[in-house]
Design a protein around this motif. Structure first.
Motif, PDB file in Angstrom:
ATOM      1  N   ILE A 125      -4.476   4.739   4.061  1.00 39.76           N
ATOM      2  CA  ILE A 125      -4.168   5.881   4.919  1.00 39.76           C
ATOM      3  C   ILE A 125      -2.704   5.775   5.323  1.00 39.76           C
ATOM      4  O   ILE A 125      -2.300   4.784   5.934  1.00 39.76           O
ATOM      5  N   VAL A 128       0.070   6.975   7.801  1.00 46.12           N
ATOM      6  CA  VAL A 128      -0.095   7.450   9.176  1.00 46.12           C
ATOM      7  C   VAL A 128       1.260   7.705   9.834  1.00 46.12           C
ATOM      8  O   VAL A 128       2.219   6.966   9.615  1.00 46.12           O
ATOM      9  N   ASP A 129       1.306   8.753  10.656  1.00 44.14           N
ATOM     10  CA  ASP A 129       2.464   8.970  11.521  1.00 44.14           C
ATOM     11  C   ASP A 129       2.009   9.705  12.774  1.00 44.14           C
ATOM     12  O   ASP A 129       1.128  10.574  12.707  1.00 44.14           O
ATOM     13  N   ALA A 135      -1.956  12.231   8.987  1.00 46.98           N
ATOM     14  CA  ALA A 135      -2.311  11.166   8.048  1.00 46.98           C
ATOM     15  C   ALA A 135      -2.679  11.772   6.702  1.00 46.98           C
ATOM     16  O   ALA A 135      -3.108  12.928   6.619  1.00 46.98           O
ATOM     17  N   LYS A 138      -4.916  10.555   3.175  1.00 44.83           N
ATOM     18  CA  LYS A 138      -5.786   9.556   2.554  1.00 44.83           C
ATOM     19  C   LYS A 138      -5.424   9.470   1.079  1.00 44.83           C
ATOM     20  O   LYS A 138      -5.451  10.475   0.359  1.00 44.83           O
ATOM     21  N   ALA A 162      -9.793   7.750   9.206  1.00 51.54           N
ATOM     22  CA  ALA A 162      -9.124   6.536   8.725  1.00 51.54           C
ATOM     23  C   ALA A 162     -10.112   5.477   8.254  1.00 51.54           C
ATOM     24  O   ALA A 162      -9.805   4.705   7.336  1.00 51.54           O
ATOM     25  N   TRP A 220      -3.683   0.755   6.611  1.00 46.19           N
ATOM     26  CA  TRP A 220      -2.683   1.752   6.985  1.00 46.19           C
ATOM     27  C   TRP A 220      -1.376   1.485   6.256  1.00 46.19           C
ATOM     28  O   TRP A 220      -1.031   0.337   5.969  1.00 46.19           O
ATOM     29  N   GLY A 228       2.707   2.875   6.843  1.00 42.28           N
ATOM     30  CA  GLY A 228       3.558   3.687   7.703  1.00 42.28           C
ATOM     31  C   GLY A 228       4.948   3.101   7.798  1.00 42.28           C
ATOM     32  O   GLY A 228       5.190   1.961   7.380  1.00 42.28           O
ATOM     33  N   TYR A 257       2.298  15.065  10.163  1.00 42.84           N
ATOM     34  CA  TYR A 257       1.739  15.139   8.810  1.00 42.84           C
ATOM     35  C   TYR A 257       2.823  14.983   7.750  1.00 42.84           C
ATOM     36  O   TYR A 257       2.669  14.225   6.787  1.00 42.84           O
ATOM     37  N   ALA A 278       3.965  11.424   7.600  1.00 38.54           N
ATOM     38  CA  ALA A 278       2.953  10.574   6.964  1.00 38.54           C
ATOM     39  C   ALA A 278       2.999  10.744   5.447  1.00 38.54           C
ATOM     40  O   ALA A 278       2.927   9.767   4.691  1.00 38.54           O
TER      41      ALA A 278
END
Length: 248
Positions: A6, A8-9, A27, A29, A81, A86, A88, A150, A153
């Motif tokens: 995933i 992520v932000d 996020a 996937k 998630a 993760w 990032g 988004y 991410a």
């Protein structure tokens, strides 16, 4: 090598998980290196969004005010998630806010992650700045919007895939997921005496408190009371004793 993850932000009202609020969660996937699902939601922080943050993100107070509560959005995000690793850019920063929410709600949360910032700092001489903005420019990673959760991410995912192709064989250790460490202290709601004192300060000084008092934590209420006193002064003791009210 992590191929399912995933990215992520988060966007926040400030930098400190102890006193600032989540404003947006984004996020993507990724399965086998390809985006298979997305997550993007604004959050109502229930405090004013500063002009600095509005200019940086484009998220206005009106937009934030129409967004959903953090508890709803966070539960959906954690379900999205799942148990995935993760990815990032400076991911510990985002994790700190998520972890603080979990601590406040007595929810166990431990995550492993790969940080593209750490990889870039180790492997790249240029660009000198290793921010997501700088690296997106360096690698020609296009974003429709900067500093929106988004899109950032998605950019972190694309950056990770580029760095993996360029540096994985020579720096495999950097691409191993690591346990994220953030030790937050549970935040509790402001006490009744704190809330009453803030109302008294507001009435006495004839000022408007633009933060819902019922939403404040104990530490937030204490800082706000101190700020009002610094700017406007205390309520005279004679008036407080006459009304039967005392500083909490």
């Amino acid at each position: 090598m992590v191929t399912d993850y995933i990215a992520v932000d988060l966007e926040m009202t400030g930098l400190n998980p102890n006193r600032d609020r989540i404003l947006e969660i984004g996020a993507v996937k990724v399965l086998g290196g390809e985006v298979k699902d997305t997550f993007s939601h604004l959050v109502n922080p229930k405090i004013p969004v500063s002009e600095t943050v509005v200019k940086l993100t484009g998220i206005s107070n009106e937009m934030a005010g129409l967004a959903r509560d953090i508890d709803e959005v966070m539960q959906e995000f954690l379900a999205f998630a799942g148990e995935f690793t993760w990815v990032g850019h400076n991911v510990i920063y985002d994790y700190g806010f998520v972890k603080q929410w979990a601590v406040n709600h007595n929810i166990p949360l431990e995550k492993r992650a790969v940080d593209t910032l750490k990889i870039a700092r180790k492997c790249l001489v240029f660009p000198e700045k290793k921010s997501l903005d700088s690296l997106c420019m360096f690698y020609h990673i296009e974003r429709e919007e900067r500093h929106r959760a988004y899109m950032d991410a998605l950019a972190a995912h694309r950056l990770y895939e580029i760095l993996k192709k360029e540096f994985y064989e020579g720096e495999k250790e950097l691409f191993l997921p690591r346990e994220l460490q953030y030790h937050g202290k549970k935040q509790t709601k402001a006490t009744l005496s704190q809330k009453n004192y803030l109302k008294e300060l507001s009435e006495y000084h004839k000022i408007t408190i633009d933060i819902p008092i019922e939403e404040l934590t104990r530490s937030e209420a204490s800082r706000l009371a101190d700020k009002i006193i610094r700017q406007h002064g205390k309520i005279p003791d004679a008036l407080r004793h006459r009304n039967g009210n005392f500083h909490p």
